[in-house]
Scaffold this motif. Structure first.
Motif, PDB file in Angstrom:
ATOM      1  N   UNK A  64       0.805  -1.232   0.000  1.00 58.37           N
ATOM      2  CA  UNK A  64       0.000   0.000   0.000  1.00 58.37           C
ATOM      3  C   UNK A  64       0.837   1.280   0.000  1.00 58.37           C
ATOM      4  N   UNK A  65       2.109   1.183   0.366  1.00 58.13           N
ATOM      5  CA  UNK A  65       2.960   2.369   0.471  1.00 58.13           C
ATOM      6  C   UNK A  65       3.947   2.475  -0.689  1.00 58.13           C
ATOM      7  N   UNK A  66       4.547   1.360  -1.085  1.00 54.31           N
ATOM      8  CA  UNK A  66       5.596   1.420  -2.106  1.00 54.31           C
ATOM      9  C   UNK A  66       5.154   0.855  -3.445  1.00 54.31           C
ATOM     10  N   UNK A  67       3.943   0.303  -3.517  1.00 54.05           N
ATOM     11  CA  UNK A  67       3.492  -0.318  -4.746  1.00 54.05           C
ATOM     12  C   UNK A  67       4.016  -1.744  -4.868  1.00 54.05           C
ATOM     13  N   UNK A  68       3.710  -2.378  -5.967  1.00 56.26           N
ATOM     14  CA  UNK A  68       4.107  -3.768  -6.179  1.00 56.26           C
ATOM     15  C   UNK A  68       5.620  -3.867  -6.325  1.00 56.26           C
ATOM     16  N   UNK A  69       6.207  -4.779  -5.563  1.00 48.83           N
ATOM     17  CA  UNK A  69       7.654  -5.024  -5.636  1.00 48.83           C
ATOM     18  C   UNK A  69       7.915  -6.527  -5.664  1.00 48.83           C
ATOM     19  N   UNK A  70       8.934  -6.915  -6.411  1.00 48.60           N
ATOM     20  CA  UNK A  70       9.354  -8.308  -6.400  1.00 48.60           C
ATOM     21  C   UNK A  70      10.021  -8.608  -5.061  1.00 48.60           C
ATOM     22  N   UNK A  71       9.877  -9.842  -4.615  1.00 51.10           N
ATOM     23  CA  UNK A  71      10.453 -10.213  -3.324  1.00 51.10           C
ATOM     24  C   UNK A  71      11.979 -10.091  -3.308  1.00 51.10           C
TER      25      UNK A  71
ATOM     26  N   UNK B 278       3.755   5.172   8.256  1.00 55.61           N
ATOM     27  CA  UNK B 278       2.954   5.305   7.038  1.00 55.61           C
ATOM     28  C   UNK B 278       1.678   4.496   7.049  1.00 55.61           C
ATOM     29  N   UNK B 279       1.713   3.285   7.597  1.00 55.62           N
ATOM     30  CA  UNK B 279       0.535   2.422   7.600  1.00 55.62           C
ATOM     31  C   UNK B 279      -0.504   2.838   8.628  1.00 55.62           C
ATOM     32  N   UNK B 280      -0.179   3.796   9.495  1.00 54.85           N
ATOM     33  CA  UNK B 280      -1.148   4.251  10.494  1.00 54.85           C
ATOM     34  C   UNK B 280      -2.204   5.178   9.888  1.00 54.85           C
ATOM     35  N   UNK B 281      -1.922   5.762   8.744  1.00 56.47           N
ATOM     36  CA  UNK B 281      -2.842   6.724   8.152  1.00 56.47           C
ATOM     37  C   UNK B 281      -4.089   6.055   7.602  1.00 56.47           C
ATOM     38  N   UNK B 282      -5.214   6.744   7.737  1.00 55.68           N
ATOM     39  CA  UNK B 282      -6.473   6.240   7.161  1.00 55.68           C
ATOM     40  C   UNK B 282      -6.310   5.991   5.665  1.00 55.68           C
ATOM     41  N   UNK B 283      -5.713   6.966   4.996  1.00 53.93           N
ATOM     42  CA  UNK B 283      -5.458   6.864   3.558  1.00 53.93           C
ATOM     43  C   UNK B 283      -3.958   7.020   3.340  1.00 53.93           C
ATOM     44  N   UNK B 284      -3.223   5.913   3.279  1.00 50.65           N
ATOM     45  CA  UNK B 284      -1.765   5.984   3.152  1.00 50.65           C
ATOM     46  C   UNK B 284      -1.332   6.786   1.931  1.00 50.65           C
ATOM     47  N   UNK B 285      -0.320   7.614   2.118  1.00 48.11           N
ATOM     48  CA  UNK B 285       0.253   8.390   1.028  1.00 48.11           C
ATOM     49  C   UNK B 285       1.311   7.558   0.315  1.00 48.11           C
ATOM     50  N   UNK B 286       1.519   7.790  -0.975  1.00 47.65           N
ATOM     51  CA  UNK B 286       2.569   7.045  -1.677  1.00 47.65           C
ATOM     52  C   UNK B 286       3.943   7.405  -1.110  1.00 47.65           C
ATOM     53  N   UNK B 287       4.715   6.396  -0.817  1.00 47.63           N
ATOM     54  CA  UNK B 287       6.057   6.629  -0.298  1.00 47.63           C
ATOM     55  C   UNK B 287       6.942   7.234  -1.387  1.00 47.63           C
ATOM     56  N   UNK B 288       8.018   7.881  -0.977  1.00 47.88           N
ATOM     57  CA  UNK B 288       8.995   8.355  -1.947  1.00 47.88           C
ATOM     58  C   UNK B 288       9.463   7.195  -2.820  1.00 47.88           C
ATOM     59  N   UNK B 289       9.565   6.025  -2.206  1.00 42.75           N
ATOM     60  CA  UNK B 289      10.035   4.841  -2.931  1.00 42.75           C
ATOM     61  C   UNK B 289       9.065   4.410  -4.020  1.00 42.75           C
ATOM     62  N   UNK B 290       7.795   4.767  -3.896  1.00 41.40           N
ATOM     63  CA  UNK B 290       6.841   4.463  -4.963  1.00 41.40           C
ATOM     64  C   UNK B 290       6.955   5.489  -6.086  1.00 41.40           C
ATOM     65  N   UNK B 291       7.239   6.738  -5.727  1.00 42.71           N
ATOM     66  CA  UNK B 291       7.325   7.808  -6.714  1.00 42.71           C
ATOM     67  C   UNK B 291       8.615   7.747  -7.519  1.00 42.71           C
ATOM     68  N   UNK B 292       9.683   7.230  -6.907  1.00 43.58           N
ATOM     69  CA  UNK B 292      10.956   7.084  -7.619  1.00 43.58           C
ATOM     70  C   UNK B 292      11.676   5.843  -7.077  1.00 43.58           C
ATOM     71  N   UNK B 293      11.291   4.655  -7.538  1.00 42.84           N
ATOM     72  CA  UNK B 293      11.847   3.408  -6.999  1.00 42.84           C
ATOM     73  C   UNK B 293      13.354   3.269  -7.177  1.00 42.84           C
TER      74      UNK B 293
END
Length: 467
Positions: free
Chosen positions: A158-165, A280-295
């Motif tokens: 929910x924070x960083x988007x889909x990532x490979x393990x 980050x996971x405490x928020x009602x509506x989690x914001x995209x992490x920096x890592x999602x915006x620029x992996x």
């Protein structure tokens, strides 16, 4: 005055540190405070004596003492000398044995339902029935198994988007992950950027590896891009450390636009970012992490300590590339070897069967209730986030941070002074209140009312805290 035997220790630290000599003196002073070799009120030797024993110029010691004053570590009185400032060391504010309630530890409240005690008992039994107990109690593979990484990737999705393990590592706590990233991407004497007031853990890591920290001015959304760009041009840092969501201690939270702007500055200066995201996971509506915006540019850390329980000692480190993953795995192996098999298996089971999500939901609800209580009692104007675990309390002009904490402790309250978070500026006239450490809302409310009473209490002229 402390024993002069302190000076040989300082000299070893100064000689070993490749950074500027004046900052090495500050680091040596901070080390003595952490080791309890210096206490509040101790008088330091004269600067000339320190310069002679360290083998440096007097101006170097003078510059070091000036920096130490800016950090709130020492204070000087004409004709009397230089003293350790009240509240500069950990001993004062951490001494909460006599407190009615300890509001220093930023931990999640223990939910009534689901019961962690019942879950631990039932799931540990299930793990022992299902798994080989020898495997659970033996050393684990560094970075976790494929299945543990896969479920870790699902947890932070929910924070960083889909990532490979392959890009997710299991680490025994966020502090170990921070140390692994920092020690891999920097060398002694390098500069790293943080917020002006920042998590003390990054300061400890910087001191351990001989790094210089520069603070970036911020606003209600945290680091300001223009200020960050200016500091980058002036000091050529090697890494940026930040907490974009419910920053510790200020609670500042970056909008998506601010996150994009911060990343643009990092790209301009070809810098990696270390994103520490415990809340980050405490928020009602989690914001995209920096890592999602620029992996490709961000090393991302999400810990279970603030959203499930610190007893799990488990964090997920998301890396930008396979090559970075190999380097981080080597660093983790050198620093902490591997995570606990028992705790990793338990956390993985909870994520898999939905217990972790249920615990997180209960903690989210409880913290929102506690924030509402804090707002009702303390009022606005403080650093607060409706989903966050702490309050960055603003003090009136008649209270210094360390003195307020000292006085609160006499009233049975444990708080954290703002000096603990200051990087290189004057300590803020603020204290941090952790809302999750109270055993219940019923015990939190009277404690916050005590804090509110202290805020309006005016010190008499000449008041001095004695620890």
């Amino acid at each position: 005055m402390p024993d002069v035997d302190l000076m040989p220790r300082w000299k070893r630290l100064v000689d070993r540190n490749p950074g500027p000599a004046y900052l090495s003196i500050v680091l040596a002073l901070e080390d003595s405070l952490r080791q309890r070799l210096l206490q509040d009120g101790d008088r330091l030797p004269p600067q000339r004596q320190i310069a002679r024993m360290l083998g440096v110029d007097l101006t170097t010691v003078t510059r070091g003492f000036s920096e130490a004053r800016r950090r709130g570590l020492i204070e000087a009185t004409v004709g009397r000398g230089t003293f350790i400032k009240t509240g500069a060391g950990d001993a004062g504010w951490r001494d909460t044995q006599g407190a009615i309630i300890d509001l220093t530890m930023n931990i999640p409240p223990v939910p009534d339902s689901p019961s962690l005690e019942n879950l631990i008992q039932s799931d540990m039994r299930a793990l022992l029935r299902k798994s080989d107990s020898g495997a659970l109690l033996s050393y684990r593979v560094t970075g976790g198994t494929v299945e543990e990484r896969r479920l870790g990737a699902e947890w932070v999705k929910p924070l960083v988007g889909a990532r490979k393990e392959d890009l997710v590592l299991i680490v025994p706590g966020a502090q170990a992950a921070i140390a692994a990233v920092v020690s891999t991407l920097t060398s002694p004497g390098d500069t790293i950027l943080t917020d002006r007031f920042t998590y003390p853990g990054i300061r400890a890591v910087a001191a351990q590896f001989g790094l210089i920290i520069k603070g970036v001015e911020g606003d209600a959304e945290g680091m300001m891009p223009d200020a960050m760009d200016d500091v980058c041009r002036r000091y050529a840092p090697k890494l940026i450390y930040c907490t974009p969501t419910v920053q510790n201690p200020s609670t500042a939270t970056m909008s998506v636009q601010r996150r994009e702007a911060i990343l643009a500055v990092a790209r301009q200066h070809r810098l990696f970012l270390l994103e520490d995201d415990p809340y980050g996971l405490l928020l009602r509506d989690p914001l995209p992490a920096l890592a999602q915006l620029d992996p490709s540019r961000v090393f991302y850390i999400s810990s279970l300590s603030k959203v499930i329980s610190p007893g799990l000692r488990l964090a997920y480190l998301v890396v930008p590339s396979m090559e970075a993953g190999y380097r981080m795995t080597s660093a983790i192996r050198a620093l902490s070897l591997a995570s606990s098999g028992l705790m990793t298996s338990l956390a993985t089971r909870w994520i898999q069967n939905g217990s972790a999500g249920a615990i997180l939901s209960a903690i989210q609800t409880e913290l929102r209730e506690r924030q509402a209580i804090a707002l009702g009692i303390l009022g606005g104007g403080h650093g607060m986030h409706p989903d966050g675990p702490h309050v960055w309390l603003k003090l009136p002009e008649w209270w210094e941070s360390a003195e307020f904490v000292s006085h609160a402790r006499k009233q049975g309250l444990g708080l954290v002074p703002g000096s603990v978070f200051a990087v290189e500026h004057e300590p803020p006239r603020r204290v941090r209140i952790a809302l999750g450490s109270a055993s219940s809302r019923e015990s939190l409310e009277p404690s916050l009312r005590r804090v509110a009473d202290l805020l309006v209490h005016r010190r008499e002229h000449g008041f001095g805290a004695v620890v």
